[in-house]
Design a protein around this motif. Sequence first.
Motif, PDB file in Angstrom:
ATOM      1  N   SER A  48     -49.927  -3.084 -26.432  1.00 43.40           N
ATOM      2  CA  SER A  48     -50.629  -3.661 -25.278  1.00 43.40           C
ATOM      3  C   SER A  48     -51.075  -5.091 -25.564  1.00 43.40           C
ATOM      4  CB  SER A  48     -51.837  -2.793 -24.923  1.00 43.40           C
ATOM      5  OG  SER A  48     -52.565  -3.359 -23.842  1.00 43.40           O
ATOM      6  N   ALA A  49     -51.623  -5.309 -26.766  1.00 42.48           N
ATOM      7  CA  ALA A  49     -52.081  -6.654 -27.134  1.00 42.48           C
ATOM      8  C   ALA A  49     -50.913  -7.619 -27.240  1.00 42.48           C
ATOM      9  CB  ALA A  49     -52.842  -6.596 -28.461  1.00 42.48           C
ATOM     10  N   ARG A  50     -49.815  -7.184 -27.850  1.00 39.27           N
ATOM     11  CA  ARG A  50     -48.651  -8.067 -27.994  1.00 39.27           C
ATOM     12  C   ARG A  50     -48.000  -8.355 -26.647  1.00 39.27           C
ATOM     13  NH1 ARG A  50     -47.037  -9.171 -33.023  1.00 39.27           N
ATOM     14  NH2 ARG A  50     -46.517 -11.083 -31.898  1.00 39.27           N
ATOM     15  N   LEU A  51     -48.018  -7.367 -25.754  1.00 39.05           N
ATOM     16  CA  LEU A  51     -47.469  -7.590 -24.410  1.00 39.05           C
ATOM     17  C   LEU A  51     -48.261  -8.650 -23.653  1.00 39.05           C
ATOM     18  CD1 LEU A  51     -46.507  -4.018 -23.139  1.00 39.05           C
ATOM     19  CD2 LEU A  51     -44.969  -5.972 -23.439  1.00 39.05           C
ATOM     20  N   MET A  52     -49.576  -8.641 -23.826  1.00 31.05           N
ATOM     21  CA  MET A  52     -50.408  -9.659 -23.175  1.00 31.05           C
ATOM     22  C   MET A  52     -50.054 -11.052 -23.703  1.00 31.05           C
ATOM     23  SD  MET A  52     -54.180  -7.874 -22.912  1.00 31.05           S
ATOM     24  CE  MET A  52     -54.877  -9.365 -22.211  1.00 31.05           C
ATOM     25  N   GLU A  53     -49.819 -11.158 -25.021  1.00 27.53           N
ATOM     26  CA  GLU A  53     -49.425 -12.436 -25.600  1.00 27.53           C
ATOM     27  C   GLU A  53     -48.085 -12.903 -25.032  1.00 27.53           C
ATOM     28  OE1 GLU A  53     -49.251 -11.829 -29.771  1.00 27.53           O
ATOM     29  OE2 GLU A  53     -51.395 -11.388 -29.996  1.00 27.53           O
ATOM     30  N   ARG A  92     -46.660 -11.970 -22.194  1.00 20.99           N
ATOM     31  CA  ARG A  92     -46.784 -12.293 -20.770  1.00 20.99           C
ATOM     32  C   ARG A  92     -47.367 -13.686 -20.581  1.00 20.99           C
ATOM     33  NH1 ARG A  92     -49.022  -6.824 -20.034  1.00 20.99           N
ATOM     34  NH2 ARG A  92     -47.377  -5.453 -19.236  1.00 20.99           N
ATOM     35  N   SER A  93     -48.335 -14.040 -21.414  1.00 21.42           N
ATOM     36  CA  SER A  93     -48.922 -15.378 -21.339  1.00 21.42           C
ATOM     37  C   SER A  93     -47.870 -16.450 -21.613  1.00 21.42           C
ATOM     38  CB  SER A  93     -50.075 -15.499 -22.338  1.00 21.42           C
ATOM     39  OG  SER A  93     -50.607 -16.810 -22.355  1.00 21.42           O
ATOM     40  N   ASP A 150     -45.579 -16.679 -18.684  1.00 24.45           N
ATOM     41  CA  ASP A 150     -46.221 -17.382 -17.573  1.00 24.45           C
ATOM     42  C   ASP A 150     -46.070 -18.896 -17.724  1.00 24.45           C
ATOM     43  OD1 ASP A 150     -47.015 -15.105 -16.276  1.00 24.45           O
ATOM     44  OD2 ASP A 150     -49.040 -15.082 -17.124  1.00 24.45           O
ATOM     45  N   LYS A 152     -41.333 -14.264 -28.511  1.00 26.23           N
ATOM     46  CA  LYS A 152     -42.279 -15.360 -28.266  1.00 26.23           C
ATOM     47  C   LYS A 152     -41.731 -16.692 -28.765  1.00 26.23           C
ATOM     48  CE  LYS A 152     -46.600 -15.178 -28.980  1.00 26.23           C
ATOM     49  NZ  LYS A 152     -47.896 -15.064 -29.678  1.00 26.23           N
TER      50      LYS A 152
END
Length: 229
Positions: free
Chosen positions: A34-39, A41-42, A45, A97
């Motif tokens: 979940s934490a890596r997905l947020m990174e 997604r950022s 974006d 990333k």
Amino acid sequence: MTQMSAYEKSKLLEDHASRIADGEESQRQATRVSARLMELRSQLDQLRCQLAVTHALQAQGAGLDIDLSGVDDGRAGFERSLGPSGLPSNQVFNTAKKKTQAVTDRLGEANQAAWSTWTGRLLEALPVARISMLLDPKAEKQASARHAELERVARGKASKEAITTFAVTHASLAELLQDAQDPPQALAVLLDRLREQTGLTLRDVTDEEIALIREYGMDAHISLKRKGS
């Protein structure tokens, strides 16, 4: 009732502990992903923002040669690297990333270069010498303000909002100047010389030329800079 042996009890406890451990590990993995997905997604974006700038520039006829190849490299590689469990490793996230960041940086540099070229070309084509020839003082003030706004926006970073602001302001200023008269030939020649010959000093401009500049209000559009400052 048959009593459980010590072995059976220990086996039950072991199985229970194993289930708890499995649950805790699953929770740790879910939190990590979940934490890596947020990174990620950022990062995506940021790439989407640069793509939006590219498309906005291209809609204005600028940045048509920007290379959009490799835009999906990070996502495609991410999808190919998913394991049977569906939970990608940290290495998979890091690779996605890194590739996304590389494309974002390359696209950002191309956007900024296209933005500078486009705004510079449009500013150069504006007959700003006509501003002082506008008969209505209100229109002259409005035209000067719009020209200053164009120069301010052009110095900034390329964005969808900046592109829209520049395009709209440029169109309105061009309309204001469309029917205005051109300045006298002597002033036009002088302004061309000041624009083309960078590094001119006050010694290179005569008192008569300075008076001509002031007569037609062009002194508000010419900057002075002391050498060595």
